[in-house]
Design a protein around this motif. Structure first.
Motif, PDB file in Angstrom:
ATOM      1  N   TYR A  46      70.799  84.544  92.280  1.00  0.00           N
ATOM      2  CA  TYR A  46      70.868  83.518  91.241  1.00  0.00           C
ATOM      3  C   TYR A  46      69.718  82.529  91.391  1.00  0.00           C
ATOM      4  O   TYR A  46      69.405  82.103  92.519  1.00  0.00           O
ATOM      5  CB  TYR A  46      72.179  82.730  91.322  1.00  0.00           C
ATOM      6  CG  TYR A  46      73.410  83.489  90.915  1.00  0.00           C
ATOM      7  CD1 TYR A  46      73.894  83.423  89.614  1.00  0.00           C
ATOM      8  CD2 TYR A  46      74.105  84.268  91.834  1.00  0.00           C
ATOM      9  CE1 TYR A  46      75.040  84.117  89.235  1.00  0.00           C
ATOM     10  CE2 TYR A  46      75.254  84.964  91.468  1.00  0.00           C
ATOM     11  CZ  TYR A  46      75.711  84.881  90.165  1.00  0.00           C
ATOM     12  OH  TYR A  46      76.853  85.577  89.799  1.00  0.00           O
ATOM     13  N   TYR A  77      68.484  78.660  90.366  1.00  0.00           N
ATOM     14  CA  TYR A  77      69.053  77.380  89.977  1.00  0.00           C
ATOM     15  C   TYR A  77      68.074  76.636  89.067  1.00  0.00           C
ATOM     16  O   TYR A  77      66.862  76.627  89.305  1.00  0.00           O
ATOM     17  CB  TYR A  77      69.368  76.539  91.209  1.00  0.00           C
ATOM     18  CG  TYR A  77      70.634  76.975  91.897  1.00  0.00           C
ATOM     19  CD1 TYR A  77      71.786  76.208  91.830  1.00  0.00           C
ATOM     20  CD2 TYR A  77      70.694  78.188  92.595  1.00  0.00           C
ATOM     21  CE1 TYR A  77      72.959  76.604  92.448  1.00  0.00           C
ATOM     22  CE2 TYR A  77      71.859  78.601  93.214  1.00  0.00           C
ATOM     23  CZ  TYR A  77      72.988  77.810  93.136  1.00  0.00           C
ATOM     24  OH  TYR A  77      74.157  78.227  93.736  1.00  0.00           O
ATOM     25  N   HIS A 117      68.868  70.587  84.513  1.00  0.00           N
ATOM     26  CA  HIS A 117      68.990  70.168  83.121  1.00  0.00           C
ATOM     27  C   HIS A 117      68.314  68.807  83.021  1.00  0.00           C
ATOM     28  O   HIS A 117      68.791  67.828  83.596  1.00  0.00           O
ATOM     29  CB  HIS A 117      70.463  70.092  82.734  1.00  0.00           C
ATOM     30  CG  HIS A 117      70.691  69.786  81.292  1.00  0.00           C
ATOM     31  ND1 HIS A 117      71.923  69.464  80.785  1.00  0.00           N
ATOM     32  CD2 HIS A 117      69.840  69.734  80.231  1.00  0.00           C
ATOM     33  CE1 HIS A 117      71.829  69.235  79.480  1.00  0.00           C
ATOM     34  NE2 HIS A 117      70.568  69.378  79.133  1.00  0.00           N
ATOM     35  N   LEU A 134      66.306  73.020  80.000  1.00  0.00           N
ATOM     36  CA  LEU A 134      66.453  73.588  81.333  1.00  0.00           C
ATOM     37  C   LEU A 134      65.082  73.881  81.928  1.00  0.00           C
ATOM     38  O   LEU A 134      64.172  74.320  81.229  1.00  0.00           O
ATOM     39  CB  LEU A 134      67.281  74.866  81.265  1.00  0.00           C
ATOM     40  CG  LEU A 134      68.709  74.699  80.744  1.00  0.00           C
ATOM     41  CD1 LEU A 134      69.341  76.062  80.489  1.00  0.00           C
ATOM     42  CD2 LEU A 134      69.553  73.890  81.718  1.00  0.00           C
ATOM     43  N   VAL A 184      72.432  74.090  86.917  1.00  0.00           N
ATOM     44  CA  VAL A 184      73.112  75.333  86.566  1.00  0.00           C
ATOM     45  C   VAL A 184      72.453  76.498  87.291  1.00  0.00           C
ATOM     46  O   VAL A 184      71.329  76.383  87.779  1.00  0.00           O
ATOM     47  CB  VAL A 184      73.091  75.597  85.041  1.00  0.00           C
ATOM     48  CG1 VAL A 184      73.785  74.474  84.292  1.00  0.00           C
ATOM     49  CG2 VAL A 184      71.653  75.772  84.529  1.00  0.00           C
ATOM     50  N   LYS A 185      73.160  77.612  87.346  1.00  0.00           N
ATOM     51  CA  LYS A 185      72.599  78.814  87.937  1.00  0.00           C
ATOM     52  C   LYS A 185      72.642  79.946  86.921  1.00  0.00           C
ATOM     53  O   LYS A 185      73.489  79.979  86.025  1.00  0.00           O
ATOM     54  CB  LYS A 185      73.345  79.209  89.209  1.00  0.00           C
ATOM     55  CG  LYS A 185      74.796  79.594  88.992  1.00  0.00           C
ATOM     56  CD  LYS A 185      75.478  79.928  90.321  1.00  0.00           C
ATOM     57  CE  LYS A 185      76.932  80.351  90.103  1.00  0.00           C
ATOM     58  NZ  LYS A 185      77.615  80.677  91.373  1.00  0.00           N
ATOM     59  N   VAL A 186      71.689  80.870  87.063  1.00  0.00           N
ATOM     60  CA  VAL A 186      71.585  82.030  86.188  1.00  0.00           C
ATOM     61  C   VAL A 186      71.226  83.240  87.050  1.00  0.00           C
ATOM     62  O   VAL A 186      70.490  83.113  88.035  1.00  0.00           O
ATOM     63  CB  VAL A 186      70.513  81.799  85.094  1.00  0.00           C
ATOM     64  CG1 VAL A 186      69.135  81.557  85.701  1.00  0.00           C
ATOM     65  CG2 VAL A 186      70.454  82.970  84.122  1.00  0.00           C
ATOM     66  N   PHE A 198      67.716  86.382  83.884  1.00  0.00           N
ATOM     67  CA  PHE A 198      66.600  85.478  83.610  1.00  0.00           C
ATOM     68  C   PHE A 198      65.339  86.269  83.266  1.00  0.00           C
ATOM     69  O   PHE A 198      64.621  85.953  82.309  1.00  0.00           O
ATOM     70  CB  PHE A 198      66.361  84.597  84.833  1.00  0.00           C
ATOM     71  CG  PHE A 198      65.330  83.525  84.648  1.00  0.00           C
ATOM     72  CD1 PHE A 198      65.617  82.382  83.930  1.00  0.00           C
ATOM     73  CD2 PHE A 198      64.075  83.653  85.208  1.00  0.00           C
ATOM     74  CE1 PHE A 198      64.672  81.372  83.772  1.00  0.00           C
ATOM     75  CE2 PHE A 198      63.122  82.662  85.058  1.00  0.00           C
ATOM     76  CZ  PHE A 198      63.424  81.510  84.337  1.00  0.00           C
ATOM     77  N   ILE A 256      74.846  80.803  81.872  1.00  0.00           N
ATOM     78  CA  ILE A 256      74.597  79.773  82.874  1.00  0.00           C
ATOM     79  C   ILE A 256      75.912  79.124  83.271  1.00  0.00           C
ATOM     80  O   ILE A 256      76.828  78.976  82.459  1.00  0.00           O
ATOM     81  CB  ILE A 256      73.603  78.702  82.377  1.00  0.00           C
ATOM     82  CG1 ILE A 256      74.130  77.982  81.131  1.00  0.00           C
ATOM     83  CG2 ILE A 256      72.232  79.313  82.126  1.00  0.00           C
ATOM     84  CD1 ILE A 256      73.308  76.768  80.726  1.00  0.00           C
ATOM     85  N   GLN A 257      75.993  78.726  84.539  1.00  0.00           N
ATOM     86  CA  GLN A 257      77.169  78.042  85.069  1.00  0.00           C
ATOM     87  C   GLN A 257      76.706  76.910  85.968  1.00  0.00           C
ATOM     88  O   GLN A 257      75.719  77.053  86.695  1.00  0.00           O
ATOM     89  CB  GLN A 257      78.042  78.996  85.870  1.00  0.00           C
ATOM     90  CG  GLN A 257      78.681  80.114  85.075  1.00  0.00           C
ATOM     91  CD  GLN A 257      79.449  81.071  85.967  1.00  0.00           C
ATOM     92  OE1 GLN A 257      78.866  81.783  86.775  1.00  0.00           O
ATOM     93  NE2 GLN A 257      80.771  81.073  85.841  1.00  0.00           N
TER      94      GLN A 257
END
Length: 211
Positions: free
Chosen positions: A50, A52, A55, A67, A147-149, A154, A167-168
């Motif tokens: 992931y 990071y 934002h 982002l 957030v992480k992706v 990505f 994203i979370q």
């Protein structure tokens, strides 16, 4: 770090020779090449990598509410690249020794808007993080969330076939409360770095992960 337009930055010629100093305002108005520090956090969870993202605060002058890189900032005229770690501490509230960062080299990144020319010589770094989201203490004037992706998603967002990624994370609302984020976003939600920047970033990260 709070933006101060009269901060002095080193400036460079088109062939990357150091030619002097200028204020931050002059650098962006006249389009001088200058040095910046970019650090991307990456983590591995259940065999999935992931990235990071921060934002950006909605009140920022440049690219508000988008982002972007986990932590980044300009290197001042009297600073070396080692001083870039202050951006991580200031923006994210996390102290990391410089020798724990993995250098991904120096690359170019350029963006042009009305009355704003941003020609950056990017000192690019990767940090293998084990920090849970609760560790991040954000500089609210600069960063409103983390957030992480998934790294794979990505990459597919920028080079196909995905139009959106999951994203979370969390953001800080106007009541200074942490609100969880769990959503899908497209390319329009990201700071518009050059495609070549993302190509270099992803290629370099994959090389590091393979070694």
């Amino acid at each position: 770090m709070k933006i101060i337009e009269n901060e002095r930055l080193k400036i460079f010629s088109e062939d990357r020779n150091h030619i002097g100093e200028a204020t931050r305002e002059e650098v962006h108005r006249l389009g001088h090449w200058h040095e910046v520090f970019h650090c991307w956090f990456i983590s591995r969870e259940e065999e999935v990598d992931y990235l990071y993202l921060q934002h950006r605060c909605s009140l920022k002058k440049d690219y508000p509410d988008l982002l972007d890189i986990t932590a980044a900032g300009h290197l001042l005229a009297d600073e070396t690249v080692h001083d870039g770690v202050r951006e991580i501490k200031e923006e994210l509230g996390i102290t990391i020794p410089f020798d724990e960062l993995l250098s991904l080299g120096v690359i170019e990144d350029c963006a042009t808007m009305e009355n704003f020319i941003d020609k950056e010589l990017v000192h690019l770094f990767l940090y293998k993080s084990s920090n849970p989201l609760g560790d991040f203490i954000l500089q609210k004037e600069e960063v409103s969330g983390i957030v992480k992706v998934k790294l794979e998603e990505f990459e597919q967002l920028w080079f196909g076939p995905l139009d959106k990624v999951h994203i979370q994370g969390f953001e800080i609302n106007h009541l200074d409360e942490r609100v969880m984020i769990d959503q899908y976003v497209g390319r329009n939600r990201f700071v518009p770095h050059e495609t070549s920047y993302y190509e270099s970033l992803i290629r370099s990260i994959k090389n590091v992960l393979l070694n």
